[in-house]
Design a protein around this motif. Structure first.
Motif, short mmCIF file in Angstrom:
data_model
loop_
_atom_site.label_atom_id
_atom_site.label_comp_id
_atom_site.label_asym_id
_atom_site.label_seq_id
_atom_site.Cartn_x
_atom_site.Cartn_y
_atom_site.Cartn_z
N TYR A 132 0.83 -1.20 0.00
CA TYR A 132 0.00 0.00 0.00
C TYR A 132 0.87 1.25 0.00
N GLU A 133 0.67 2.11 -0.98
CA GLU A 133 1.52 3.29 -1.16
C GLU A 133 1.55 4.17 0.09
N GLN A 134 0.38 4.43 0.69
CA GLN A 134 0.34 5.33 1.84
C GLN A 134 1.14 4.78 3.03
N ALA A 135 1.18 3.46 3.17
CA ALA A 135 1.95 2.87 4.27
C ALA A 135 3.45 2.89 3.99
N LEU A 136 3.83 2.83 2.71
CA LEU A 136 5.25 2.74 2.34
C LEU A 136 5.88 4.10 2.06
N LEU A 137 5.05 5.11 1.82
CA LEU A 137 5.55 6.42 1.39
C LEU A 137 6.59 7.03 2.34
N PRO A 138 6.38 6.98 3.67
CA PRO A 138 7.41 7.56 4.55
C PRO A 138 8.78 6.92 4.37
N ASP A 139 8.82 5.61 4.18
CA ASP A 139 10.11 4.92 3.99
C ASP A 139 10.69 5.19 2.61
N ILE A 140 9.84 5.39 1.62
CA ILE A 140 10.34 5.74 0.28
C ILE A 140 10.93 7.14 0.28
N LYS A 141 10.24 8.08 0.95
CA LYS A 141 10.73 9.46 1.02
C LYS A 141 12.04 9.55 1.78
N SER A 142 12.19 8.72 2.82
CA SER A 142 13.42 8.74 3.61
C SER A 142 14.52 7.86 3.00
N LYS A 143 14.19 7.19 1.88
CA LYS A 143 15.12 6.34 1.13
C LYS A 143 15.48 5.05 1.86
N ARG A 144 14.68 4.68 2.86
CA ARG A 144 14.86 3.36 3.46
C ARG A 144 14.36 2.28 2.50
N LEU A 145 13.43 2.68 1.63
CA LEU A 145 12.97 1.79 0.56
C LEU A 145 13.08 2.54 -0.77
N VAL A 146 13.33 1.80 -1.83
CA VAL A 146 13.46 2.38 -3.17
C VAL A 146 12.30 1.91 -4.02
N ARG A 147 11.58 2.85 -4.61
CA ARG A 147 10.48 2.48 -5.50
C ARG A 147 11.04 1.93 -6.80
N LEU A 148 10.49 0.82 -7.26
CA LEU A 148 11.01 0.12 -8.43
C LEU A 148 10.07 0.26 -9.64
N MET A 149 10.65 0.28 -10.81
CA MET A 149 9.93 0.31 -12.07
C MET A 149 8.78 1.32 -12.07
N PRO A 150 9.07 2.59 -11.83
CA PRO A 150 8.00 3.59 -11.72
C PRO A 150 7.16 3.76 -12.98
#
Length: 303
Positions: free
Chosen positions: A243-261
């Motif tokens: 779920y994007e809303q749950a993952l967004l904080p970690d993506i913004k902080s670069k703890r997670l990397v969004r793939l194949m945008p």
């Protein structure tokens, strides 16, 4: 002397959950008190309602018929309360709501926080579950569902903001295993699999324009709790579809990397379900109005 309506409510909850222990936990009563209410009903009727074993209870024939009538009695009592509440006009009372787990833990709790500030006389009884829940039949006045609805659903349904998902992974995983560039690349990666009532979800659908590609994925970590998969992704254990809303904080902080945008995962529809009945209570009416305003289709959640 125990209140008979309360005993009926407890009896129905025992039937729904299958045991005194489960009902006592749900109702925050002791198992002894739950048993006392059931025994009071049986004593009043002069008949046994439940077959008891050490681990589970099942209905007798009398219990099955009595349970059906209890539901009707409690619905009539709720309608009477609704009529009285409508004459008062002030939204108040307990509102029972069922919400999917990840949705509930992220954006919905923020909504409830704001909602209860505006309506302090409404107590929200929130149940988080990914199981298929039906309004009224499962004892809830409002239910939020993710996914397609049944065609024969009798409840009122209102569309909400779509459930948007993204694919991501930790940098540590990507440094070790590489970046997937195309959907087919996912088949060679360790993926974190969500399990629903039908089993692990092993087919991910990705689209680009009018092209949609189903990809069969696999992985060693499978869970019916998305927070477990989220933690596994942060730990570098694999690629996550979540779920994007749950993952967004970690993506913004670069703890997670969004793939194949460039490749999108199709949104899942989200609906509010409720049974308005002959009279819609003020508490339900304001809840429906506020929820639709906060989660408008094609709109972002308003914080």
């Amino acid at each position: 002397m125990l209140d008979r309506l309360t005993s009926m409510k407890i009896f129905i909850k025992v039937v729904e959950l299958g045991s005194f222990a489960a009902a006592s936990q749900h109702l925050t009563l002791s198992p002894q008190m739950v048993a006392k209410h059931i025994e009071a009903l049986e004593h009043h009727l002069g008949a046994r309602l439940l077959h008891r074993t050490t681990r589970r209870q099942s209905l007798t024939e009398t219990g099955r018929l009595y349970c059906e009538q209890c539901r009707l009695v409690l619905q009539a009592a709720e309608r009477a309360d609704s009529l009285a509440a409508n004459t008062l006009g002030t939204p108040r009372g307990t509102l029972s709501v069922s919400v999917p787990v990840t949705f509930g833990r992220t954006v919905f709790l923020s909504f409830i926080h704001s909602f209860q500030k505006r309506y302090p006389e409404i107590q929200v009884h929130l149940s988080l579950t990914d199981q298929l829940v039906h309004p009224t039949m499962d004892g809830h006045e409002a239910v939020i569902r993710i996914g397609e609805l049944e065609t024969d659903l009798t409840a009122v349904s209102r569309p909400l903001t779509a459930y948007r998902r993204v694919i991501c992974a930790a940098q540590t995983y990507l440094e070790k295993h590489g970046f997937p560039g195309q959907p087919e690349d996912l088949m060679r990666h360790e993926c974190l699999l969500y399990e629903n009532s039908g089993g692990p979800v092993t087919t991910w659908h990705l689209s680009q324009g009018s092209v949609t590609r189903p990809v069969t994925v696999s992985g060693k970590i499978i869970s019916n709790d998305s927070s477990v998969l989220h933690s596994a992704a942060l730990g570098g254990d694999g690629i996550l579809l979540g779920y994007e809303q749950a993952l967004l904080p970690d993506i913004k902080s670069k703890r997670l990397v969004r793939l194949m945008p460039r490749w999108k995962v199709p949104d899942r529809p989200v609906h509010l379900l409720y049974n308005a009945g002959p009279v819609m209570t003020p508490k339900l009416r304001v809840f429906v109005t506020e929820l639709q305003e906060a989660f408008q289709p094609e709109a972002s959640f308003r914080r």
